[in-house]
Design an enzyme around this catalytic site. Structure first.
Site, PDB file in Angstrom:
ATOM      1  CE1 TYR A 286      37.946  33.869  75.229  1.00 24.51           C
ATOM      2  CE2 TYR A 286      38.607  31.992  75.506  1.00 24.51           C
ATOM      3  CZ  TYR A 286      37.715  32.442  75.248  1.00 24.51           C
ATOM      4  OH  TYR A 286      36.534  32.221  74.428  1.00 24.51           O
TER       5      TYR A 286
ATOM      6  N   GLY B 256      30.204  37.492  64.257  1.00 28.01           N
ATOM      7  CA  GLY B 256      29.005  36.843  64.299  1.00 28.01           C
ATOM      8  C   GLY B 256      28.797  37.426  62.802  1.00 28.01           C
TER       9      GLY B 256
ATOM     10  CG  LEU C 286      25.983  32.088  73.667  1.00 32.67           C
ATOM     11  CD1 LEU C 286      25.430  31.487  72.480  1.00 32.67           C
ATOM     12  CD2 LEU C 286      26.938  30.632  74.289  1.00 32.67           C
TER      13      LEU C 286
ATOM     14  CB  THR D 270      34.740  42.267  74.652  1.00 34.24           C
ATOM     15  OG1 THR D 270      35.349  43.120  73.127  1.00 34.24           O
ATOM     16  CG2 THR D 270      33.655  41.885  73.814  1.00 34.24           C
TER      17      THR D 270
ATOM     18  CG  ASP E  89      26.520  38.714  67.051  1.00 35.15           C
ATOM     19  OD1 ASP E  89      27.643  39.874  66.231  1.00 35.15           O
ATOM     20  OD2 ASP E  89      26.410  37.739  67.022  1.00 35.15           O
TER      21      ASP E  89
END
Ligand code: UDP
Length: 329
Positions: A155, A42, A82, A101, A37
């Site tokens: 997105y 996060g 994720l 990303t 991460d």
């Protein structure tokens, strides 16, 4: 038949809201868990209780760093991907980051997984259904997205590319790939600053501030408890027949945003007023919202027998207790 008992998990985005619950549940099941991460959304606090556990390993790095990814994937036998740009607010404000990303990150994960023959679960989103009007949304439905000058749809499109890419790696190279579309997933620890409505309303109500309903509030959603959602993800991870398909994961208990605001006002016993803010002020001029979003969950139910255990009232209670603690109430 594919391997079905995996011992060593890599969770990308594992310090995020969903990822940290997943990591905790897997550690409890006796699995080894590594998390990668970059802490962009996060938070270390999410995984703090796990950091000293002998079966847990945390790498603070981006999934675009192919050297780190490669090393971590080589030590895992299954990857749950994720890591992604999430939250409507963030997506609208940082479209380049979102697209890069989501697409390059997934490519990096799949390349490494192919090298080591790992099963990969890729998180996608109900945003993929876009402006679909056939309720409930089924995995085989056609998709209807808005025009490219509305960043929100970048997105959905980037996550669709991830799905195409995952299925292409399966069909062309035989990689063991499972895809799932998360519908609105909520629970304690979710943060409100990227748009998510339940933590926002709860914080507003507990602070006695106005509860900000966007648009006319007749839009409807189904909110799933993160604890139910991670059980579905673990079920897919372990099931030998799961690969090759996309699975909806979410609750089917529908609520309008007006009704949600009223229920939160009620349980918190706040004097906050409920106000309506036009989408153009809340997000950007021309912003498009979905009127209704309900998953058809028959595919995952048929495979795993999975059904949500928590109602919306359970969720609101859990989030209220958490937010009260955060505010020292
Ligand atoms: N929403 C709202 N007030 C807020 C934040 C969100 O009325 O302060 C609305 C938002 O416009 C959407 C719904 O609540 O219709 C759910 O928003 P969220 O960002 O949680 O998830 P989405 O369904 O948009 O992915």
């Amino acid at each position: 038949m594919a391997q079905s008992t995996f011992e060593s998990y890599l969770i990308t985005g594992g310090a995020g809201f969903v990822g940290s619950y997943l990591a905790e549940a897997l550690i409890k099941k006796g699995k080894r868990v590594a998390v990668i991460d970059d802490l962009s959304t996060g938070r270390v606090e999410n995984i703090a209780p796990l950091l000293s556990h002998p079966n847990f390993h945390f790498a603070r790095a981006t999934i675009m760093d192919s050297i780190v990814m490669d090393r971590l994937v080589s030590q895992a036998d299954i990857v749950v991907h994720l890591a992604a740009a999430v939250g409507v607010q963030l997506i609208v404000e940082h479209p380049v980051h979102t697209i890069e990303t989501n697409i390059m990150g997934t490519e990096s994960v799949l390349k490494s997984a192919l090298r080591y023959g790992c099963r990969v679960l890729i998180a996608s989103t109900s945003e993929v259904y876009g402006k679909g009007y056939r309720i409930p949304f089924n995995e085989t439905d056609d998709v209807l997205l808005g025009a490219t000058d509305k960043h929100r749809w970048a997105y959905a499109a980037s996550k669709m590319v991830d799905e195409f890419l995952g299925l292409a790696y399966l069909d062309e190279f035989g990689l063991d790939v499972v895809l799932f579309r998360l519908f609105n997933t909520v629970g304690p620890r979710q943060r409100g600053q990227y748009g998510m409505v339940i933590p926002r309303f709860m914080q507003q109500a507990l602070k006695g501030e106005p509860i900000t309903v966007y648009g006319d509030g007749t839009q409807r959603r189904c909110f799933g408890h993160v604890k139910d959602v991670i059980q579905a993800i673990i079920g897919l991870a372990e099931h030998p027949e799961a690969p090759g398909y996309v699975y909806n994961i979410g609750s089917t208990e529908e609520v309008s945003i007006n009704e949600l605001a009223a229920r939160i006002k009620d349980i918190t016993q706040t004097h906050s007023e409920i106000i309506h803010i036009p989408y153009s002020k809340a997000y950007a001029p021309g912003f498009e919202d979905m009127a209704r979003r309900v998953p058809d969950t028959s595919r995952i139910q048929n495979l795993l027998g999975w059904q949500p255990q928590y109602t919306l009232d359970d969720i609101l209670n859990d989030v209220m207790v958490y937010e009260q603690q955060q505010l020292g109430l």
